[in-house]
Design a protein around this motif. Structure first.
Motif, PDB file in Angstrom:
ATOM      1  N   ARG A  85       0.843  -1.195   0.000  1.00  0.00           N
ATOM      2  CA  ARG A  85       0.000   0.000   0.000  1.00  0.00           C
ATOM      3  C   ARG A  85       0.880   1.248   0.000  1.00  0.00           C
ATOM      4  O   ARG A  85       2.038   1.174  -0.376  1.00  0.00           O
ATOM      5  N   ALA A  86       0.359   2.359   0.409  1.00  0.00           N
ATOM      6  CA  ALA A  86       1.069   3.640   0.373  1.00  0.00           C
ATOM      7  C   ALA A  86       2.338   3.593   1.223  1.00  0.00           C
ATOM      8  O   ALA A  86       2.464   2.777   2.129  1.00  0.00           O
ATOM      9  N   PRO A  87       3.293   4.479   0.925  1.00  0.00           N
ATOM     10  CA  PRO A  87       4.498   4.525   1.744  1.00  0.00           C
ATOM     11  C   PRO A  87       4.149   4.842   3.198  1.00  0.00           C
ATOM     12  O   PRO A  87       3.132   5.472   3.483  1.00  0.00           O
ATOM     13  N   THR A  88       4.998   4.398   4.081  1.00  0.00           N
ATOM     14  CA  THR A  88       4.823   4.634   5.508  1.00  0.00           C
ATOM     15  C   THR A  88       5.890   5.625   5.958  1.00  0.00           C
ATOM     16  O   THR A  88       7.070   5.442   5.651  1.00  0.00           O
ATOM     17  N   TYR A  89       5.477   6.657   6.673  1.00  0.00           N
ATOM     18  CA  TYR A  89       6.382   7.712   7.106  1.00  0.00           C
ATOM     19  C   TYR A  89       6.720   7.551   8.574  1.00  0.00           C
ATOM     20  O   TYR A  89       5.918   7.071   9.364  1.00  0.00           O
ATOM     21  N   HIS A  90       7.932   7.992   8.915  1.00  0.00           N
ATOM     22  CA  HIS A  90       8.342   8.030  10.313  1.00  0.00           C
ATOM     23  C   HIS A  90       9.287   9.206  10.509  1.00  0.00           C
ATOM     24  O   HIS A  90       9.892   9.715   9.564  1.00  0.00           O
ATOM     25  N   SER A  91       9.413   9.638  11.742  1.00  0.00           N
ATOM     26  CA  SER A  91      10.224  10.794  12.080  1.00  0.00           C
ATOM     27  C   SER A  91      11.705  10.452  12.010  1.00  0.00           C
ATOM     28  O   SER A  91      12.129   9.370  12.409  1.00  0.00           O
ATOM     29  N   THR A  92      12.506  11.408  11.549  1.00  0.00           N
ATOM     30  CA  THR A  92      13.951  11.224  11.566  1.00  0.00           C
ATOM     31  C   THR A  92      14.526  11.577  12.936  1.00  0.00           C
ATOM     32  O   THR A  92      15.722  11.420  13.156  1.00  0.00           O
ATOM     33  N   MET A  93      13.681  12.037  13.843  1.00  0.00           N
ATOM     34  CA  MET A  93      14.142  12.355  15.196  1.00  0.00           C
ATOM     35  C   MET A  93      14.422  11.071  15.982  1.00  0.00           C
ATOM     36  O   MET A  93      15.129  11.095  16.969  1.00  0.00           O
ATOM     37  N   GLU A  94      13.850   9.969  15.528  1.00  0.00           N
ATOM     38  CA  GLU A  94      14.165   8.674  16.126  1.00  0.00           C
ATOM     39  C   GLU A  94      15.524   8.242  15.616  1.00  0.00           C
ATOM     40  O   GLU A  94      15.967   8.664  14.550  1.00  0.00           O
ATOM     41  N   HIS A  95      16.150   7.347  16.335  1.00  0.00           N
ATOM     42  CA  HIS A  95      17.400   6.778  15.849  1.00  0.00           C
ATOM     43  C   HIS A  95      17.098   5.995  14.576  1.00  0.00           C
ATOM     44  O   HIS A  95      16.009   5.441  14.413  1.00  0.00           O
ATOM     45  N   GLU A  96      18.093   5.934  13.685  1.00  0.00           N
ATOM     46  CA  GLU A  96      17.912   5.131  12.476  1.00  0.00           C
ATOM     47  C   GLU A  96      17.583   3.701  12.886  1.00  0.00           C
ATOM     48  O   GLU A  96      18.124   3.196  13.869  1.00  0.00           O
ATOM     49  N   HIS A  97      16.692   3.072  12.149  1.00  0.00           N
ATOM     50  CA  HIS A  97      16.271   1.727  12.512  1.00  0.00           C
ATOM     51  C   HIS A  97      15.848   0.922  11.298  1.00  0.00           C
ATOM     52  O   HIS A  97      15.562   1.469  10.247  1.00  0.00           O
ATOM     53  N   VAL A  98      15.851  -0.386  11.496  1.00  0.00           N
ATOM     54  CA  VAL A  98      15.396  -1.343  10.497  1.00  0.00           C
ATOM     55  C   VAL A  98      13.962  -1.721  10.864  1.00  0.00           C
ATOM     56  O   VAL A  98      13.640  -1.865  12.041  1.00  0.00           O
ATOM     57  N   HIS A  99      13.117  -1.866   9.867  1.00  0.00           N
ATOM     58  CA  HIS A  99      11.718  -2.218  10.103  1.00  0.00           C
ATOM     59  C   HIS A  99      11.520  -3.716   9.919  1.00  0.00           C
ATOM     60  O   HIS A  99      11.957  -4.276   8.919  1.00  0.00           O
ATOM     61  N   ALA A 100      10.849  -4.346  10.877  1.00  0.00           N
ATOM     62  CA  ALA A 100      10.451  -5.756  10.758  1.00  0.00           C
ATOM     63  C   ALA A 100       8.931  -5.771  10.723  1.00  0.00           C
ATOM     64  O   ALA A 100       8.273  -5.265  11.638  1.00  0.00           O
ATOM     65  N   VAL A 101       8.377  -6.302   9.650  1.00  0.00           N
ATOM     66  CA  VAL A 101       6.926  -6.258   9.423  1.00  0.00           C
ATOM     67  C   VAL A 101       6.362  -7.673   9.439  1.00  0.00           C
ATOM     68  O   VAL A 101       6.822  -8.541   8.689  1.00  0.00           O
ATOM     69  N   CYS A 102       5.351  -7.898  10.281  1.00  0.00           N
ATOM     70  CA  CYS A 102       4.690  -9.202  10.322  1.00  0.00           C
ATOM     71  C   CYS A 102       3.678  -9.268   9.183  1.00  0.00           C
ATOM     72  O   CYS A 102       2.796  -8.414   9.075  1.00  0.00           O
ATOM     73  N   ARG A 103       3.798 -10.289   8.357  1.00  0.00           N
ATOM     74  CA  ARG A 103       2.861 -10.459   7.238  1.00  0.00           C
ATOM     75  C   ARG A 103       1.471 -10.882   7.710  1.00  0.00           C
ATOM     76  O   ARG A 103       0.499 -10.708   6.989  1.00  0.00           O
ATOM     77  N   THR A 104       1.373 -11.423   8.917  1.00  0.00           N
ATOM     78  CA  THR A 104       0.085 -11.889   9.413  1.00  0.00           C
ATOM     79  C   THR A 104      -0.720 -10.760  10.059  1.00  0.00           C
ATOM     80  O   THR A 104      -1.859 -10.506   9.686  1.00  0.00           O
ATOM     81  N   CYS A 105      -0.115 -10.068  11.033  1.00  0.00           N
ATOM     82  CA  CYS A 105      -0.853  -9.031  11.777  1.00  0.00           C
ATOM     83  C   CYS A 105      -0.466  -7.608  11.374  1.00  0.00           C
ATOM     84  O   CYS A 105      -1.039  -6.647  11.868  1.00  0.00           O
ATOM     85  N   GLN A 106       0.509  -7.464  10.494  1.00  0.00           N
ATOM     86  CA  GLN A 106       1.010  -6.183   9.992  1.00  0.00           C
ATOM     87  C   GLN A 106       1.688  -5.314  11.061  1.00  0.00           C
ATOM     88  O   GLN A 106       1.913  -4.125  10.854  1.00  0.00           O
ATOM     89  N   ALA A 107       2.012  -5.882  12.211  1.00  0.00           N
ATOM     90  CA  ALA A 107       2.734  -5.136  13.237  1.00  0.00           C
ATOM     91  C   ALA A 107       4.112  -4.766  12.700  1.00  0.00           C
ATOM     92  O   ALA A 107       4.727  -5.521  11.946  1.00  0.00           O
ATOM     93  N   VAL A 108       4.577  -3.574  13.083  1.00  0.00           N
ATOM     94  CA  VAL A 108       5.898  -3.102  12.673  1.00  0.00           C
ATOM     95  C   VAL A 108       6.734  -2.917  13.934  1.00  0.00           C
ATOM     96  O   VAL A 108       6.305  -2.250  14.870  1.00  0.00           O
ATOM     97  N   ARG A 109       7.892  -3.529  13.936  1.00  0.00           N
ATOM     98  CA  ARG A 109       8.833  -3.348  15.048  1.00  0.00           C
ATOM     99  C   ARG A 109      10.085  -2.700  14.493  1.00  0.00           C
ATOM    100  O   ARG A 109      10.460  -2.943  13.353  1.00  0.00           O
ATOM    101  N   SER A 110      10.711  -1.896  15.322  1.00  0.00           N
ATOM    102  CA  SER A 110      11.938  -1.215  14.937  1.00  0.00           C
ATOM    103  C   SER A 110      13.121  -1.862  15.644  1.00  0.00           C
ATOM    104  O   SER A 110      13.052  -2.118  16.841  1.00  0.00           O
TER     105      SER A 110
END
Length: 154
Positions: A85-110
Motif C-alpha cells: 500500500r502507500a508509503p509509511t512515514y516516520h520521524s527522523t528524530m528517532e534513531h535510524e532503525h530497520v523495520h520488521a513487518v509481520c505479514r500476518t498481523c502487519q505489526a511493525v517493530r523497529s
C-alpha cells in the motif's frame, strides 16, 4: 530489540528553522502533521490524515501529501514501503532503525541497525551502500508464529 521512541523538546523549533531556511512558513497544519508522524511512529498518509482530522476536521488529503513531501525534503521525516500500500512515514528524530513487518498481523517493530550489520558489511565489500532506514524485513512475529503452532481446539 526495539528502540525506544524519543520526543525531542525542540521539534517545532527545528521545523520552524528548517522551513525558514527554505523560505517557507510554519503553519498549524505542518505542525499537526509532523506531530501526527511522531505520535503514530509509522503511518501512511491516510493514517496521518485520520489522526490530524481528529483534531482539525478541515485538513484535506492533498494538504497531508504536500506536507509530507515538504517534511521529507527538509529531512524531518522519511518514508519506507512496509506493504504494497502507500508509503509509511516516520520521524527522523528517532534513531535510524530497520523495520520488521509481520505479514500476518502487519505489526511493525523497529530494530537497531546493528542486527543487519553483517549484511550491510557484505554488500559494502561489493561496493553497495545500504540505506538502512529504508530497509524493511518481512516475516512472522513471535505472537503470530506461536498462534499458528497451537493446534485448534476440538
Amino acid at each position: 530489540m526495539s528502540t525506544p521512541h524519543e520526543h525531542p523538546a525542540n521539534t517545532s523549533d527545528d521545523l520552524a528553522a528548517r522551513l525558514r531556511e527554505q523560505g517557507l512558513r510554519l503553519t498549524p497544519q505542518r505542525q499537526l502533521i509532523l506531530r501526527a508522524i511522531e505520535e503514530l511512529r509509522h503511518a501512511t498518509p491516510d493514517e496521518v490524515l485520520a489522526h490530524v482530522r481528529g483534531q482539525v476536521s478541515s485538513v484535506n488529503a492533498s494538504t497531508v501529501y504536500r506536507t509530507l513531501e515538504v517534511l521529507e525534503e527538509l529531512g524531518l521525516v522519511r518514508h519506507t514501503h512496509l506493504s504494497d500500500r502507500a508509503p509509511t512515514y516516520h520521524s527522523t528524530m528517532e534513531h535510524e532503525h530497520v523495520h520488521a513487518v509481520c505479514r500476518t498481523c502487519q505489526a511493525v517493530r523497529s530494530y537497531d541497525p546493528a542486527v543487519v550489520q553483517p549484511v550491510v558489511d557484505a554488500l559494502a565489500a561489493d561496493g553497495f551502500v545500504v540505506d538502512v532506514g529504508h530497509l524493511a524485513i518481512f516475516g512472522t512475529c513471535a505472537d503470530c508464529s506461536a498462534a499458528a503452532a497451537v493446534p485448534p481446539a476440538t
